[in-house]
Design a protein around this motif. Structure first.
Motif, PDB file in Angstrom:
ATOM      1  N   HIS A   1       0.792  -1.673   0.283  1.00  0.00           N
ATOM      2  CA  HIS A   1       0.390  -0.317   0.190  1.00  0.00           C
ATOM      3  C   HIS A   1       0.755   1.316   0.142  1.00  0.00           C
ATOM      4  O   HIS A   1       0.772   2.100  -0.616  1.00  0.00           O
ATOM      5  CB  HIS A   1      -0.902   0.025   0.668  1.00  0.00           C
ATOM      6  CG  HIS A   1      -2.072   1.752   0.873  1.00  0.00           C
ATOM      7  ND1 HIS A   1      -2.938   1.318   0.252  1.00  0.00           N
ATOM      8  CD2 HIS A   1      -1.733   3.000   2.199  1.00  0.00           C
ATOM      9  CE1 HIS A   1      -3.540   2.675   0.600  1.00  0.00           C
ATOM     10  NE2 HIS A   1      -1.896   3.325   1.112  1.00  0.00           N
ATOM     11  N   PHE A   2       2.271   1.812   1.038  1.00  0.00           N
ATOM     12  CA  PHE A   2       2.671   2.800   1.205  1.00  0.00           C
ATOM     13  C   PHE A   2       3.412   2.451  -0.087  1.00  0.00           C
ATOM     14  O   PHE A   2       4.225   3.482   0.057  1.00  0.00           O
ATOM     15  CB  PHE A   2       3.035   2.921   2.631  1.00  0.00           C
ATOM     16  CG  PHE A   2       1.831   2.714   3.403  1.00  0.00           C
ATOM     17  CD1 PHE A   2       1.571   4.100   3.444  1.00  0.00           C
ATOM     18  CD2 PHE A   2       1.692   2.328   4.296  1.00  0.00           C
ATOM     19  CE1 PHE A   2      -0.086   4.905   4.445  1.00  0.00           C
ATOM     20  CE2 PHE A   2       1.153   2.521   5.101  1.00  0.00           C
ATOM     21  CZ  PHE A   2      -0.357   3.753   4.769  1.00  0.00           C
TER      22      PHE A   2
ATOM     23  N   ASP B   1      -5.787   6.409   3.679  1.00  0.00           N
ATOM     24  CA  ASP B   1      -4.960   4.921   3.781  1.00  0.00           C
ATOM     25  C   ASP B   1      -5.900   4.222   4.694  1.00  0.00           C
ATOM     26  O   ASP B   1      -5.557   3.109   5.192  1.00  0.00           O
ATOM     27  CB  ASP B   1      -2.901   5.703   4.050  1.00  0.00           C
ATOM     28  CG  ASP B   1      -3.065   6.319   3.667  1.00  0.00           C
ATOM     29  OD1 ASP B   1      -3.212   6.032   2.226  1.00  0.00           O
ATOM     30  OD2 ASP B   1      -2.560   7.596   3.236  1.00  0.00           O
TER      31      ASP B   1
END
Length: 105
Positions: A53-54, A87
């Motif tokens: 994801h990051f 997020d």
């Protein structure tokens, strides 16, 4: 100084002694994504989520995962409120427990 998007800047107005209105710009409040330890997800999975994801590298993702595991929680990202909300929702979709917290100025 690096340029910032308008969304990243807050604004306020002030009346000068001459009666002119001045618009003051200041950085918008920053927010943290906080991921919490849980008894369900494997450490390797949490590391995978941080990388996926990051976009963190393996070493950074592992350090963050170990902080979650050993300390019970850690800040994994800091940014604008809108980005942090997205997020946190993404962490929930991955099955992780996450919250958002306003950063101290």
């Amino acid at each position: 100084m690096a340029q910032r998007d308008e969304a990243e800047l807050g604004s306020a107005t002030r009346l000068s002694p001459e009666g002119e209105v001045a618009v003051l710009r200041s950085p918008a409040p920053r927010w943290h994504v906080v991921v919490w330890d849980d008894p369900v997800n494997l450490m390797t999975y949490v590391e995978f989520v941080f990388r996926r994801h990051f976009g963190y590298g393996a070493d950074h993702a592992r350090q963050l995962m170990l902080r979650v595991h050993n300390e019970g929680k850690t800040i994994v990202f800091t940014g604008s409120r809108e980005r942090v909300e997205a997020d946190v929702q993404a962490m929930h979709q991955f099955g992780l427990q996450a919250t958002m917290q306003r950063a101290e100025q």
